[in-house]
Scaffold this motif. Structure first.
Motif, PDB file in Angstrom:
ATOM      1  N   ARG A 284      28.233   8.289  24.360  1.00 13.44           N
ATOM      2  CA  ARG A 284      27.264   9.382  24.367  1.00 13.44           C
ATOM      3  C   ARG A 284      26.268   9.195  23.222  1.00 13.44           C
ATOM      4  N   ALA A 285      25.782   7.971  23.103  1.00 13.00           N
ATOM      5  CA  ALA A 285      24.871   7.665  21.993  1.00 13.00           C
ATOM      6  C   ALA A 285      23.627   8.545  22.030  1.00 13.00           C
ATOM      7  N   GLU A 286      23.140   8.870  23.230  1.00 16.71           N
ATOM      8  CA  GLU A 286      21.924   9.663  23.354  1.00 16.71           C
ATOM      9  C   GLU A 286      22.137  11.114  22.917  1.00 16.71           C
ATOM     10  N   ALA A 287      23.411  11.524  22.808  1.00 17.63           N
ATOM     11  CA  ALA A 287      23.702  12.911  22.438  1.00 17.63           C
ATOM     12  C   ALA A 287      23.566  13.142  20.930  1.00 17.63           C
ATOM     13  N   CYS A 288      23.291  12.084  20.161  1.00 11.47           N
ATOM     14  CA  CYS A 288      23.079  12.186  18.709  1.00 11.47           C
ATOM     15  C   CYS A 288      24.231  12.911  18.020  1.00 11.47           C
ATOM     16  N   ASN A 289      25.436  12.501  18.355  1.00 14.06           N
ATOM     17  CA  ASN A 289      26.650  13.005  17.695  1.00 14.06           C
ATOM     18  C   ASN A 289      26.962  14.472  17.979  1.00 14.06           C
ATOM     19  N   ARG A 290      26.378  15.059  19.003  1.00 10.38           N
ATOM     20  CA  ARG A 290      26.732  16.427  19.376  1.00 10.38           C
ATOM     21  C   ARG A 290      28.066  16.430  20.101  1.00 10.38           C
ATOM     22  N   ALA A 291      28.916  17.381  19.790  1.00  9.19           N
ATOM     23  CA  ALA A 291      30.224  17.480  20.440  1.00  9.19           C
ATOM     24  C   ALA A 291      30.037  17.872  21.902  1.00  9.19           C
ATOM     25  N   PRO A 292      30.846  17.332  22.806  1.00 12.95           N
ATOM     26  CA  PRO A 292      30.726  17.699  24.219  1.00 12.95           C
ATOM     27  C   PRO A 292      31.068  19.163  24.445  1.00 12.95           C
ATOM     28  N   ARG A 293      30.296  19.822  25.302  1.00 13.36           N
ATOM     29  CA  ARG A 293      30.520  21.238  25.589  1.00 13.36           C
ATOM     30  C   ARG A 293      31.466  21.444  26.766  1.00 13.36           C
ATOM     31  N   ARG A 294      31.381  20.559  27.758  1.00 12.27           N
ATOM     32  CA  ARG A 294      32.258  20.677  28.925  1.00 12.27           C
ATOM     33  C   ARG A 294      32.998  19.358  29.107  1.00 12.27           C
TER      34      ARG A 294
ATOM     35  N   GLY B 122      43.532  14.021  35.835  1.00 10.63           N
ATOM     36  CA  GLY B 122      44.894  13.514  35.857  1.00 10.63           C
ATOM     37  C   GLY B 122      45.606  13.962  34.595  1.00 10.63           C
ATOM     38  N   CYS B 123      45.779  15.266  34.435  1.00  9.99           N
ATOM     39  CA  CYS B 123      46.245  15.834  33.165  1.00  9.99           C
ATOM     40  C   CYS B 123      47.757  15.849  33.031  1.00  9.99           C
ATOM     41  N   GLY B 124      48.520  15.545  34.102  1.00  6.30           N
ATOM     42  CA  GLY B 124      49.969  15.586  34.018  1.00  6.30           C
ATOM     43  C   GLY B 124      50.463  16.956  33.615  1.00  6.30           C
ATOM     44  N   ASP B 125      51.378  17.001  32.656  1.00  5.58           N
ATOM     45  CA  ASP B 125      51.965  18.277  32.250  1.00  5.58           C
ATOM     46  C   ASP B 125      51.121  19.024  31.226  1.00  5.58           C
ATOM     47  N   GLY B 126      49.911  18.558  30.968  1.00  4.92           N
ATOM     48  CA  GLY B 126      48.999  19.269  30.083  1.00  4.92           C
ATOM     49  C   GLY B 126      48.977  18.788  28.649  1.00  4.92           C
ATOM     50  N   THR B 127      49.842  17.843  28.289  1.00  4.36           N
ATOM     51  CA  THR B 127      49.934  17.388  26.898  1.00  4.36           C
ATOM     52  C   THR B 127      48.585  16.936  26.349  1.00  4.36           C
ATOM     53  N   GLU B 128      47.884  16.093  27.102  1.00 10.36           N
ATOM     54  CA  GLU B 128      46.616  15.570  26.611  1.00 10.36           C
ATOM     55  C   GLU B 128      45.559  16.658  26.522  1.00 10.36           C
ATOM     56  N   ALA B 129      45.563  17.586  27.460  1.00 16.15           N
ATOM     57  CA  ALA B 129      44.599  18.691  27.403  1.00 16.15           C
ATOM     58  C   ALA B 129      44.836  19.566  26.179  1.00 16.15           C
ATOM     59  N   PHE B 130      46.107  19.804  25.837  1.00 14.92           N
ATOM     60  CA  PHE B 130      46.414  20.614  24.659  1.00 14.92           C
ATOM     61  C   PHE B 130      45.941  19.930  23.382  1.00 14.92           C
ATOM     62  N   ASN B 131      46.180  18.639  23.275  1.00 15.44           N
ATOM     63  CA  ASN B 131      45.743  17.908  22.099  1.00 15.44           C
ATOM     64  C   ASN B 131      44.216  17.818  22.018  1.00 15.44           C
ATOM     65  N   LEU B 132      43.577  17.732  23.185  1.00 13.91           N
ATOM     66  CA  LEU B 132      42.117  17.720  23.211  1.00 13.91           C
ATOM     67  C   LEU B 132      41.552  19.056  22.733  1.00 13.91           C
TER      68      LEU B 132
ATOM     69  N   ARG C 188      42.741  20.930  20.474  1.00 13.96           N
ATOM     70  CA  ARG C 188      42.790  20.951  19.013  1.00 13.96           C
ATOM     71  C   ARG C 188      41.618  20.192  18.403  1.00 13.96           C
ATOM     72  N   LYS C 189      41.186  19.134  19.073  1.00 18.22           N
ATOM     73  CA  LYS C 189      40.067  18.343  18.565  1.00 18.22           C
ATOM     74  C   LYS C 189      38.729  18.976  18.900  1.00 18.22           C
ATOM     75  N   LEU C 190      38.662  19.687  20.037  1.00 21.27           N
ATOM     76  CA  LEU C 190      37.416  20.308  20.482  1.00 21.27           C
ATOM     77  C   LEU C 190      37.661  21.794  20.739  1.00 21.27           C
ATOM     78  N   PRO C 191      37.791  22.580  19.678  1.00 22.70           N
ATOM     79  CA  PRO C 191      38.164  23.987  19.856  1.00 22.70           C
ATOM     80  C   PRO C 191      37.119  24.822  20.582  1.00 22.70           C
ATOM     81  N   ASN C 192      35.866  24.378  20.603  1.00 20.21           N
ATOM     82  CA  ASN C 192      34.809  25.178  21.213  1.00 20.21           C
ATOM     83  C   ASN C 192      34.389  24.691  22.600  1.00 20.21           C
TER      84      ASN C 192
END
Length: 404
Positions: free
Chosen positions: A41-51, A56-66, A68-72
Motif C-alpha cells: 500500500r505504498a500509495e497510501a503514504c503509511n495510512r492505516a487500513p480502514r477496512r 479464511g479466518c478459521g476459529d478467529g485467532t488471526e482476526a483477534f490478533n489483527l 489488537r494491531k488495528l484497533p480502529n
C-alpha cells in the motif's frame, strides 16, 4: 461427495488453528503487516487500513490478533466452516474489544460473496487457505472485486518446495492414504522418520505438529503447492498484479552485501521477485497483490528519475546519525532494523545518501534534495544506492504529479 464438501468436513472436524480461549491471549499474529503496508500500500503514504477482510479466518485467532494491531479498523472475517465461525463468535463474546469484528460463514469462491461483505477493502488477508480449496481462481476473482484500487491483498500459499509435496509421496510406502488422516503412534513415528530426512534439506519438522495442522497440511483431499509464477498467473487473471514476496527482501540483502545488486537494474520489484524465486523456490509464499501495477522508477533516465520523490517506509527503524557541519563524500554506519523481516544490520552508507533519507517525507523531489548537497553525485552511484534502498523496502519512490 464433492471435493469442496470433503475439505469442509476436515475443517468442521478440526477447526484451525486451535479453537480455544488461549487464542484471545496470544499476540502471535504480527505476520508481516509492516511489510504489507510498506510495499503493498505504498500509495497510501503509511495510512492505516480502514477496512480489512480476513479471508479464511478459521476459529478467529488471526482476526483477534489483527484487532489488537488495528484497533480502529473495520474488520470482516469469513470462513466456509460453520463450526469455525461458531467457535469464533463464542470466543468473541468473552472479550469486549473483539465484539466489533463481523464474522460471516461463507465460501470464498461464491460469486455472491462480495455483495455480502459490503463494500471495498483497503487490505485483504488470506493466509494458509487457497492451497486447500478447489477453485482458487474464483476466490482470487472475488478478492479483485473486493479490493480498493489503492488496496493490497496479502496471500499466504504453499510453494513448490512445501514439505507436503515430499511427505505425500513417501507416506503411501507405509500404507497410508494421504487423503485420510488417522491419528496413531505409528504415524507419528513415520513422520519422525521423514523429519530426519526433510529437515536436512532445510524443511520444517512435522511430527510434533497438532492434528489440526497435519490433517490439512499433509493429509487431505486437496493440497495445491504451486510455483510463484502459477500463483501470479491466477492473480493476473483476476486483475491483480504481484507487488512483492516477503522472502525476496532477505535474499536481495545477500546480493547487496556482495555489491551485486546493480546487475539487476532496471528490474522492478516484481521482476526481482520472479528472478529470485526461480533461483531459490519457496516452501511457502507470502505474496502481495494490488489492482494497480507497480510504477517502476525510470532507472536509466537521470532527468526523469530526479523528478521522483523519496518516501521512507515504516518497514525499518533507522538510526540516522547527526549530520556533520558539511556534507562530504564520507562513509558512515547506519543502524537499521526490521521487526517484520526479523533482522537488523549496520550498513555503511555515504553521508549524501543519509541526507536523502533525512528528507524522505515525500515533499521534495530527488533533484531538489540533491541541489542542497554541496557534492556532485555521479548518476551510476546515485542509481545504485537508490536501487538498493528501494528493493530492500527502506524507501518507496513516488512519481511526480501529472504535468510536473
Amino acid at each position: 461427495m464433492k471435493i469442496s464438501d470433503q475439505v469442509r468436513r476436515i475443517y468442521e472436524r478440526r477447526p484451525y488453528p486451535f479453537g480455544n480461549v488461549k487464542a484471545l491471549k496470544r499476540r502471535s499474529w504480527t505476520l508481516v503487516q509492516e511489510w504489507v503496508e510498506a510495499i503493498g500500500r505504498a500509495e497510501a503514504c503509511n495510512r492505516a487500513p480502514r477496512r480489512v477482510l480476513m479471508a479464511g479466518c478459521g476459529d478467529g485467532t488471526e482476526a483477534f490478533n489483527l484487532r489488537r494491531k488495528l484497533p480502529n479498523a473495520e474488520i470482516v472475517a469469513v470462513d466456509f466452516s460453520a463450526r469455525s465461525i461458531s467457535i469464533a463468535r463464542r470466543l468473541q463474546r468473552r472479550a469486549g474489544e473483539m465484539r466489533s469484528i463481523r464474522f460471516i460463514a461463507g465460501d470464498l469462491t461464491d460469486p455472491r460473496l462480495p455483495a455480502r461483505l459490503g463494500g471495498p477493502f483497503d487490505l485483504i488477508i488470506c493466509h494458509g487457505v487457497l492451497s486447500y480449496i478447489p477453485g482458487p481462481e474464483r476466490a482470487m476473482r472475488n478478492f479483485g472485486r473486493c479490493l480498493k484500487p489503492g488496496g493490497a491483498l496479502y496471500l499466504g500459499v504453499n510453494g513448490s518446495r512445501h514439505v507436503n509435496t515430499r511427505l505425500r509421496q513417501a507416506l503411501p510406502d507405509f500404507g497410508y492414504d494421504v487423503n485420510v488422516f488417522q491419528e496413531s503412534k505409528r504415524l507419528r513415528s513415520v513422520l519422525k522418520l521423514c523429519d530426519a530426512v526433510v529437515s536436512a534439506d532445510g524443511l520444517p519438522r512435522i511430527s510434533g505438529q497438532g492434528p489440526e495442522f497435519i490433517s490439512s497440511d499433509v493429509f487431505g483431499v486437496l493440497n495445491q503447492s504451486l510455483t510463484l509464477s502459477k500463483w501470479a498467473l491466477l492473480g493476473r487473471r483476476a486483475g491483480l498484479h504481484l507487488r512483492g514476496n516477503w522472502a525476496s527482501i532477505r535474499l536481495f540483502r545477500r546480493i547487496a552485501e556482495g555489491e551485486l545488486h546493480q546487475l539487476l537494474i532496471p528490474r522492478s520489484r516484481a521482476q526481482v521477485v520472479d528472478f529470485l524465486e526461480r533461483l531459490s523456490p519457496s516452501q511457502f509464499h507470502r505474496l502481495l497483490f494490488s489492482r494497480k501495477a507497480e510504477a517502476n522508477p525510470p532507472w536509466k533516465n537521470r532527468g526523469q528519475l530526479l523528478k521522483w520523490r523519496i518516501v521512507l517506509t515504516r518497514l525499518y527503524k533507522l538510526r540516522l546519525p547527526r549530520p556533520g557541519s558539511t556534507v562530504i563524500d564520507r562513509v558512515r554506519k547506519l543502524k537499521i532494523a526490521s521487526r517484520a523481516l526479523n533482522f537488523s544490520m549496520a550498513w555503511e552508507m555515504p553521508e549524501w545518501e543519509m541526507e536523502l533519507l533525512r528528507y524522505g517525507g515525500g515533499r521534495r523531489s530527488l533533484g531538489s534534495v540533491l541541489g542542497m548537497i554541496p557534492l556532485s553525485v555521479p548518476f551510476p552511484e546515485l542509481r545504485k544506492q537508490l536501487y538498493l534502498l528501494y528493493q530492500l523496502g527502506i524507501i518507496n519512490l513516488v512519481p511526480p504529479a501529472a504535468g510536473a
